[in-house]
Write a protein that holds these residues in place. Structure first.
Motif, PDB file in Angstrom:
ATOM      1  N   THR A  26       0.853  -1.181   0.000  1.00 49.95           N
ATOM      2  CA  THR A  26       0.000   0.000   0.000  1.00 49.95           C
ATOM      3  C   THR A  26       0.893   1.238   0.000  1.00 49.95           C
ATOM      4  N   VAL A  27       0.463   2.248  -0.744  1.00 49.85           N
ATOM      5  CA  VAL A  27       1.296   3.440  -0.976  1.00 49.85           C
ATOM      6  C   VAL A  27       0.441   4.692  -0.861  1.00 49.85           C
ATOM      7  N   ALA A  28       1.015   5.730  -0.282  1.00 40.15           N
ATOM      8  CA  ALA A  28       0.406   7.057  -0.284  1.00 40.15           C
ATOM      9  C   ALA A  28       1.532   8.077  -0.335  1.00 40.15           C
ATOM     10  N   THR A  29       1.213   9.279  -0.701  1.00 40.55           N
ATOM     11  CA  THR A  29       2.209  10.348  -0.721  1.00 40.55           C
ATOM     12  C   THR A  29       1.627  11.610  -0.119  1.00 40.55           C
ATOM     13  N   LYS A  30       2.507  12.428   0.410  1.00 45.44           N
ATOM     14  CA  LYS A  30       2.147  13.776   0.842  1.00 45.44           C
ATOM     15  C   LYS A  30       2.951  14.744  -0.013  1.00 45.44           C
ATOM     16  N   VAL A  31       2.263  15.678  -0.640  1.00 48.14           N
ATOM     17  CA  VAL A  31       2.929  16.609  -1.542  1.00 48.14           C
ATOM     18  C   VAL A  31       2.549  18.039  -1.198  1.00 48.14           C
ATOM     19  N   LEU A  32       3.391  18.956  -1.625  1.00 44.61           N
ATOM     20  CA  LEU A  32       3.099  20.382  -1.533  1.00 44.61           C
ATOM     21  C   LEU A  32       2.686  20.840  -2.926  1.00 44.61           C
ATOM     22  N   SER A  33       1.422  21.245  -3.072  1.00 35.90           N
ATOM     23  CA  SER A  33       0.933  21.656  -4.389  1.00 35.90           C
ATOM     24  C   SER A  33       0.470  23.105  -4.412  1.00 35.90           C
ATOM     25  N   GLU A  34       0.284  23.706  -3.235  1.00 28.29           N
ATOM     26  CA  GLU A  34      -0.147  25.093  -3.194  1.00 28.29           C
ATOM     27  C   GLU A  34       0.975  26.016  -3.680  1.00 28.29           C
ATOM     28  N   LYS A  35       0.623  26.956  -4.513  1.00 27.04           N
ATOM     29  CA  LYS A  35       1.552  27.960  -5.035  1.00 27.04           C
ATOM     30  C   LYS A  35       2.695  27.345  -5.829  1.00 27.04           C
ATOM     31  N   CYS A  36       2.461  26.150  -6.369  1.00 26.54           N
ATOM     32  CA  CYS A  36       3.464  25.481  -7.198  1.00 26.54           C
ATOM     33  C   CYS A  36       2.824  25.051  -8.514  1.00 26.54           C
ATOM     34  N   ASP A 137      -9.092  12.194   9.422  1.00 23.67           N
ATOM     35  CA  ASP A 137      -9.096  13.089   8.262  1.00 23.67           C
ATOM     36  C   ASP A 137      -8.917  14.550   8.661  1.00 23.67           C
ATOM     37  N   THR A 138      -9.664  15.014   9.641  1.00 26.59           N
ATOM     38  CA  THR A 138      -9.586  16.414  10.057  1.00 26.59           C
ATOM     39  C   THR A 138      -8.197  16.756  10.576  1.00 26.59           C
ATOM     40  N   LEU A 139      -7.617  15.836  11.353  1.00 31.34           N
ATOM     41  CA  LEU A 139      -6.285  16.059  11.890  1.00 31.34           C
ATOM     42  C   LEU A 139      -5.256  16.169  10.775  1.00 31.34           C
ATOM     43  N   ALA A 140      -5.405  15.334   9.737  1.00 31.50           N
ATOM     44  CA  ALA A 140      -4.454  15.356   8.622  1.00 31.50           C
ATOM     45  C   ALA A 140      -4.547  16.658   7.837  1.00 31.50           C
ATOM     46  N   GLN A 141      -5.762  17.199   7.721  1.00 29.23           N
ATOM     47  CA  GLN A 141      -5.935  18.427   6.950  1.00 29.23           C
ATOM     48  C   GLN A 141      -5.218  19.609   7.590  1.00 29.23           C
ATOM     49  N   ASN A 142      -5.009  19.535   8.888  1.00 34.04           N
ATOM     50  CA  ASN A 142      -4.408  20.656   9.611  1.00 34.04           C
ATOM     51  C   ASN A 142      -2.891  20.609   9.629  1.00 34.04           C
ATOM     52  N   HIS A 143      -2.285  19.636   8.959  1.00 30.59           N
ATOM     53  CA  HIS A 143      -0.841  19.499   9.038  1.00 30.59           C
ATOM     54  C   HIS A 143      -0.170  20.015   7.782  1.00 30.59           C
ATOM     55  N   THR A 144       0.951  20.699   7.956  1.00 30.14           N
ATOM     56  CA  THR A 144       1.782  21.144   6.837  1.00 30.14           C
ATOM     57  C   THR A 144       2.907  20.141   6.659  1.00 30.14           C
ATOM     58  N   TRP A 145       2.907  19.445   5.518  1.00 32.54           N
ATOM     59  CA  TRP A 145       3.798  18.298   5.359  1.00 32.54           C
ATOM     60  C   TRP A 145       5.229  18.686   5.026  1.00 32.54           C
ATOM     61  N   THR A 146       5.503  19.965   4.883  1.00 35.34           N
ATOM     62  CA  THR A 146       6.886  20.404   4.694  1.00 35.34           C
ATOM     63  C   THR A 146       7.591  20.625   6.022  1.00 35.34           C
ATOM     64  N   ASN A 147       6.842  20.652   7.118  1.00 38.25           N
ATOM     65  CA  ASN A 147       7.443  20.887   8.442  1.00 38.25           C
ATOM     66  C   ASN A 147       8.313  19.712   8.869  1.00 38.25           C
ATOM     67  N   ARG A 148       9.448  20.009   9.441  1.00 38.91           N
ATOM     68  CA  ARG A 148      10.325  18.996  10.027  1.00 38.91           C
ATOM     69  C   ARG A 148      10.812  19.506  11.372  1.00 38.91           C
ATOM     70  N   PRO A 149      10.901  18.648  12.400  1.00 40.31           N
ATOM     71  CA  PRO A 149      10.581  17.216  12.346  1.00 40.31           C
ATOM     72  C   PRO A 149       9.080  16.975  12.300  1.00 40.31           C
ATOM     73  N   LEU A 150       8.712  15.799  11.841  1.00 45.34           N
ATOM     74  CA  LEU A 150       7.306  15.425  11.808  1.00 45.34           C
ATOM     75  C   LEU A 150       6.793  15.220  13.226  1.00 45.34           C
ATOM     76  N   SER A 151       5.638  15.776  13.506  1.00 45.09           N
ATOM     77  CA  SER A 151       5.039  15.618  14.828  1.00 45.09           C
ATOM     78  C   SER A 151       4.457  14.214  14.980  1.00 45.09           C
ATOM     79  N   PHE A 152       4.153  13.845  16.214  1.00 49.18           N
ATOM     80  CA  PHE A 152       3.533  12.547  16.459  1.00 49.18           C
ATOM     81  C   PHE A 152       2.195  12.446  15.732  1.00 49.18           C
TER      82      PHE A 152
END
Length: 389
Positions: A26-36, A137-152
């Motif tokens: 199983t595969v998923a990705t997180k991408v930054l697509s806003e303003k790109c 789902d709601t929790l995932a929407q609130n996360h910025t996937w470019t942030n490091r380190p990744l939060s729990f």
């Protein structure tokens, strides 16, 4: 299931070697697509689960020195099915990196083939099939996937994207086989893979403008905007909006003074004056009467299109399949206009919908209301001649 964040090529290679022994991952990705213009890969989630054991990892695409080549090799391994949900954006990102995951199974498409709704989100599908699942789902929407380190919380959300996907895949794959719709699924996945290249040729950018055929100046402005957007990796509307493009094409300023006198232009757009003026000059050099032929398919009789919409809804419901997999508005308009080269008229779509759609277009089949249902009836010769009093 163990959780591991991979940041080195060696660890990724080890995981991919083990995953390649499984029938599917199983595969998923997180991408930054806003303003790109081109989406940026931030994270890849991978998991496998079978009788030999299970594992799940998060691959940090931002990690220094990390090569994704072991992952690409796994994606090219045709003995392993790659299971995604709504793979379109992932495929666009991977296509630009020179790889497409095959064979591919998209659970959003599979749900449409099995009639679990139109384009359901991952969490809608998970909660429908697995009531015990915890909806993140709601929790995932609130996360910025470019942030490091990744939060729990981010790690938890990312892991869930592939953890529940096992159960969804196995249920839908079995149902598709029971319904004997593997051909339907394969056709839809092939179409998805063929659409992976989302980059627009600047010469064709004008085709995305709304309304009737644009003038030569509007076409040149659209070409300039698309090329600039690609070169600078920004969405075309961030260069200038369609409303600005239309006004520029209408007023056709030919020098900086005239251009800068247009009050609606922002400072950012004014800085593009050389390119804008050059595009306008190119457009003005083309005679107005040389506007390209209408590139949009004729839509035919609107009343007939509405009848086809009703028929499509009826046939999709009877066949337990999503309307979107059978035909879209463009297909219906083309049928009503007399186009007989539509994919709606071949394969399983013809059996489910196309044959009766043709007969409706030819006046051989009508739609009537019986009780609370709409049904088709065969029309006898002359039955369409109505007496108006």
């Amino acid at each position: 299931m163990d959780i591991n964040i991979i940041t080195s090529t060696g660890d990724l290679a080890a995981f991919c070697t083990e995953a390649a022994k499984r029938p599917y991952i199983t595969v998923a990705t997180k991408v930054l697509s806003e303003k790109c213009y081109y989406a940026k890969l931030c994270l890849v989630q991978l998991a496998y689960n079978d009788t030999a054991g299970s594992d799940a990892v998060l691959v940090d695409a931002f990690a220094d020195g990390l090569s994704l080549e072991p992952l690409y090799a796994l994606f090219r391994n045709e003995s392993v099915v790659k299971v995604f949900h709504n793979a379109r954006q992932s495929l666009e990102v991977l296509y630009r990196r020179g790889v497409l995951p095959v064979p591919l199974f998209d659970t959003q498409i599979a749900a449409m083939v099995c009639w679990h709704g139109d384009s359901q989100s991952y969490w809608q599908l998970v909660c429908n099939l697995l009531p015990e699942a915890v909806n993140l789902d709601t929790l995932a929407q609130n996360h910025t996937w470019t942030n490091r380190p990744l939060s729990f919380a981010a790690v938890r959300c990312a892991l869930a994207d592939v953890a529940y996907l096992f159960h969804v895949y196995e249920y839908l794959d079995a149902r598709i086989r029971r319904l004997d719709r593997k051909e339907w699924m394969d056709e839809a996945v092939t179409a998805l893979l063929n659409s992976a290249n989302s980059e627009v040729n600047p010469d064709d950018a004008w085709k995305q403008l709304k309304g009737t055929n644009p003038s030569p100046v509007a076409r040149e402005l659209a070409r300039f905007r698309e090329a600039y957007a690609q070169e600078n990796n920004v969405p075309p509307p961030c260069v200038f909006k369609d409303s600005v493009l239309r006004q520029l094409a209408l007023e056709k300023p030919t020098n900086c003074a005239a251009l800068h006198s247009m009050r609606f232009l922002t400072p950012e757009v004014r800085r593009l004056s050389p390119g804008i003026l050059e595009a306008i000059q190119k457009g003005l050099a083309v005679p107005e009467d040389s506007t390209v032929a209408n590139f949009r398919a004729p839509q035919g009789n609107l009343a007939l299109v509405e009848m086809l919409k009703v028929l499509l809804e009826l046939k999709a419901k009877n066949a337990d399949v999503s309307q979107k997999l059978i035909a879209d508005a463009g297909d219906l308009g083309a049928l009503a206009a007399g186009n007989r080269n539509s994919p709606v008229l071949s394969g399983w779509r013809r059996d489910v919908f196309g044959e009766d759609a043709l007969r409706v277009c030819e006046g051989k089949v009508g739609l009537v209301i019986r009780g609370e249902q709409i049904v088709t009836i065969d029309l006898k010769p002359g039955a369409d001649e109505l007496r108006v009093s």
